[in-house]
Write a protein that holds these residues in place. Structure first.
Motif, PDB file in Angstrom:
ATOM      1  N   ASP A 270       0.935  -1.198   0.181  1.00 56.76           N
ATOM      2  CA  ASP A 270       0.038   0.171  -0.080  1.00 56.76           C
ATOM      3  C   ASP A 270       0.856   1.240  -0.031  1.00 56.76           C
ATOM      4  N   ASN A 271       1.909   1.157   0.373  1.00 58.02           N
ATOM      5  CA  ASN A 271       2.908   2.285   0.488  1.00 58.02           C
ATOM      6  C   ASN A 271       4.340   2.095   0.082  1.00 58.02           C
ATOM      7  N   GLN A 392       3.311  11.500   5.627  1.00 51.09           N
ATOM      8  CA  GLN A 392       3.306  10.430   4.400  1.00 51.09           C
ATOM      9  C   GLN A 392       2.679   9.263   4.781  1.00 51.09           C
ATOM     10  N   GLU A 393       2.686   8.835   5.893  1.00 43.80           N
ATOM     11  CA  GLU A 393       2.039   7.552   6.208  1.00 43.80           C
ATOM     12  C   GLU A 393       0.310   7.801   6.062  1.00 43.80           C
ATOM     13  N   THR A 395      -1.148   9.828   3.984  1.00 48.22           N
ATOM     14  CA  THR A 395      -1.700  10.122   2.763  1.00 48.22           C
ATOM     15  C   THR A 395      -1.869   8.561   1.850  1.00 48.22           C
ATOM     16  N   GLN A 396      -1.433   7.374   2.602  1.00 47.65           N
ATOM     17  CA  GLN A 396      -1.508   6.082   2.064  1.00 47.65           C
ATOM     18  C   GLN A 396      -2.423   5.430   2.887  1.00 47.65           C
ATOM     19  N   PRO A 397      -3.306   4.413   2.170  1.00 46.88           N
ATOM     20  CA  PRO A 397      -4.246   3.475   2.985  1.00 46.88           C
ATOM     21  C   PRO A 397      -3.334   2.532   3.846  1.00 46.88           C
ATOM     22  N   ARG A 398      -4.197   2.229   4.917  1.00 45.72           N
ATOM     23  CA  ARG A 398      -3.364   1.301   5.609  1.00 45.72           C
ATOM     24  C   ARG A 398      -4.620   0.417   6.417  1.00 45.72           C
ATOM     25  N   ASP A 402      -8.860   4.339   5.150  1.00 45.59           N
ATOM     26  CA  ASP A 402      -8.433   5.035   3.722  1.00 45.59           C
ATOM     27  C   ASP A 402      -7.217   5.996   3.925  1.00 45.59           C
ATOM     28  N   SER A 403      -6.771   6.328   2.673  1.00 44.83           N
ATOM     29  CA  SER A 403      -5.802   7.360   2.641  1.00 44.83           C
ATOM     30  C   SER A 403      -6.273   8.711   2.854  1.00 44.83           C
ATOM     31  N   ALA A 409      -4.474  15.256   5.941  1.00 46.65           N
ATOM     32  CA  ALA A 409      -3.303  14.726   6.703  1.00 46.65           C
ATOM     33  C   ALA A 409      -2.549  15.923   7.364  1.00 46.65           C
TER      34      ALA A 409
END
Length: 460
Positions: A270-271, A392-393, A395-398, A402-403, A409
């Motif tokens: 995902d990142n 940065q974390e 802005t990405q899905p985890r 959702d991002s 962010a």
């Protein structure tokens, strides 16, 4: 490079005609270190499942190292599906117990075969690929005043890599080189290579251990070379050679760490560009703050290495939010900065980078880890890295999260202004995001300068 050498054939076989960036001239001790590190990985990290065992292809130089390696390869054979050893007939493997194993094949090279000038180790497994390829410099390749005076001063054109494509191509080249000696063996090895390529890679082979061993071996080989040369050369000559060798070894050790960091990004589906993006944005903030060039360089490198502490983390760390992790997985996430710092501490040249990575989770109010540093007691590079990594974390899905958009962010970061994060740095980040949202600049996605040894596919 002679036209018929494996290195030359590999260069021609690769799509872009470019050898891996590790290609260069190496001292013998360094190559011994690299080979032993890869061999130790087989001995210590190969799964019990025979389907995961590697195919190992080896060529030894004429009259070099055979007997001292024979016992070692007996043990390696217990963890390998097959080993093919190409060496001259008098190498000693014939009479040794290693040569009598069912899963060990010997190829007796002719004196005119150019392979007797090569020293190669190729390892192919479903979960990973690795190799060292090298060919000793001829006497004409040395300048008159640089002919090796001791065994440790011998030099080789060579490379090492974990990238599957060049390893696969090199395996094909060596197998074809064995075909004239034993066509049945060549067919057997080709089928094994194909079977490995078709085996589902359900088992992820963690190369953290082998990279760490490479770093350790490189340090040891450097010490050995300095010791040997000190016995045979005047001090002034030794110092000049040691400085040059130190630069070469430092580059090799740094390459090992950068490759480890890339492995982390590759595990995070995902990142996968986290390190590049964090490095780029951290550098941009540093530029806006007019940091000196040295600090900008440190920021760039620390950004590329900031997640190296997750090298051995279970896959759940990359697929779940911290709140969803079990205790053992959460420990990796919580201690990632400390683990990264410990890894980098094995390379003294990276002390400044080690400190930045190790203190990225300190908080402005002193509530962070590992030392509870407060305010400007924590260096500005570590403060920048901590903020950018968190941003940065988001802005990405985890996992099931959702991002977030850049604005969302940023709002999250601003909520920790003066508690977790330096308020000046948050304001600087806010200025960048506003410019991006207004279309006046693009959010940087990679730093201004990348080490040549950062893999091409990561930058495309």
């Amino acid at each position: 490079m002679l036209p018929e050498s494996t290195l030359k054939q590999l260069k021609s076989a690769l799509p872009d005609g470019q050898l891996p960036p590790s290609y260069g001239v190496y001292f013998k001790n360094t190559l011994v270190a690299l080979c032993h590190a890869l061999e130790d990985h087989i001995l210590k990290s190969t799964p019990d499942d025979p389907q995961q065992h590697p195919l190992v292809l080896v060529t030894f130089q004429q009259g070099k190292w055979y007997l001292q390696e024979a016992d070692r390869y007996y043990d390696i054979a217990q963890r390998s599906r097959h080993i093919a050893i190409a060496a001259v007939a008098e190498s000693g493997f014939d009479s040794h117990k290693t040569g009598k194993l069912d899963n060990v094949s010997l190829v007796h090279l002719k004196q005119e075969d150019p392979l007797i000038e090569e020293w190669n180790l190729i390892i192919l497994a479903p979960g990973y690929a690795a190799m060292v390829l090298c060919r000793e410099l001829s006497s004409e390749d040395y300048r008159a005043d640089t002919q090796p005076q001791t065994d440790a001063e011998r030099k080789f054109y060579g490379l090492w890599t974990f990238d599957r494509l060049p390893v696969e191509e090199s395996a094909k080249i060596l197998i074809e080189g064995m075909r004239s000696y034993n066509p049945e063996l060549a067919d057997k090895l080709s089928k094994m290579q194909q079977a490995i390529a078709e085996t589902p890679q359900d088992v992820s082979i963690d190369l953290t251990g082998v990279v760490s061993r490479i770093v350790t071996y490189l340090q040891t080989s450097q010490q050995q070379l300095v010791t040997i040369n000190r016995q045979t050369r005047e001090l002034v000559d030794l110092e000049g050679q040691a400085r040059k060798l130190n630069r070469n070894l430092a580059a090799s050790k740094l390459q090992a760490f950068l490759r480890m960091a890339q492995r982390v990004d590759e595990k995070d589906k995902d990142n996968p560009l986290a390190s590049l993006q964090v490095s780029a944005l951290a550098e941009t903030i540093g530029q806006l703050l007019d940091l000196p060039t040295l600090q900008l360089r440190r920021l760039r490198l620390a950004g590329l290495l900031y997640r190296i502490g997750l090298a051995e983390a279970p896959k759940e760390v990359f697929t779940h939010t911290p709140e969803q992790l079990n205790d053992s997985s959460y420990d990796f996430w919580r201690d990632r900065a400390m683990l990264g710092s410990q890894l980098l501490s094995t390379m003294p040249e990276l002390k400044a980078i080690k400190d930045i990575v190790g203190h990225q989770l300190e908080h402005w109010d002193g509530s962070g880890k590992p030392d509870g540093l407060k305010g400007e007691d924590n260096g500005i590079e570590a403060r920048i890295l901590g903020l950018v990594a968190y941003f940065q974390e988001l802005t990405q899905p985890r996992g099931d999260r959702d991002s977030l958009s850049l604005g969302e962010a940023l709002e999250k970061c601003e909520s920790y202004k003066e508690t977790w994060f330096d308020p000046t740095l948050v304001d600087t980040l806010a200025n960048i995001i506003r410019l991006v949202e207004m279309g006046l600049m693009a959010l940087p996605d990679q730093p201004s300068q990348l080490p040549a040894i950062w893999l091409e596919e990561a930058t495309k």
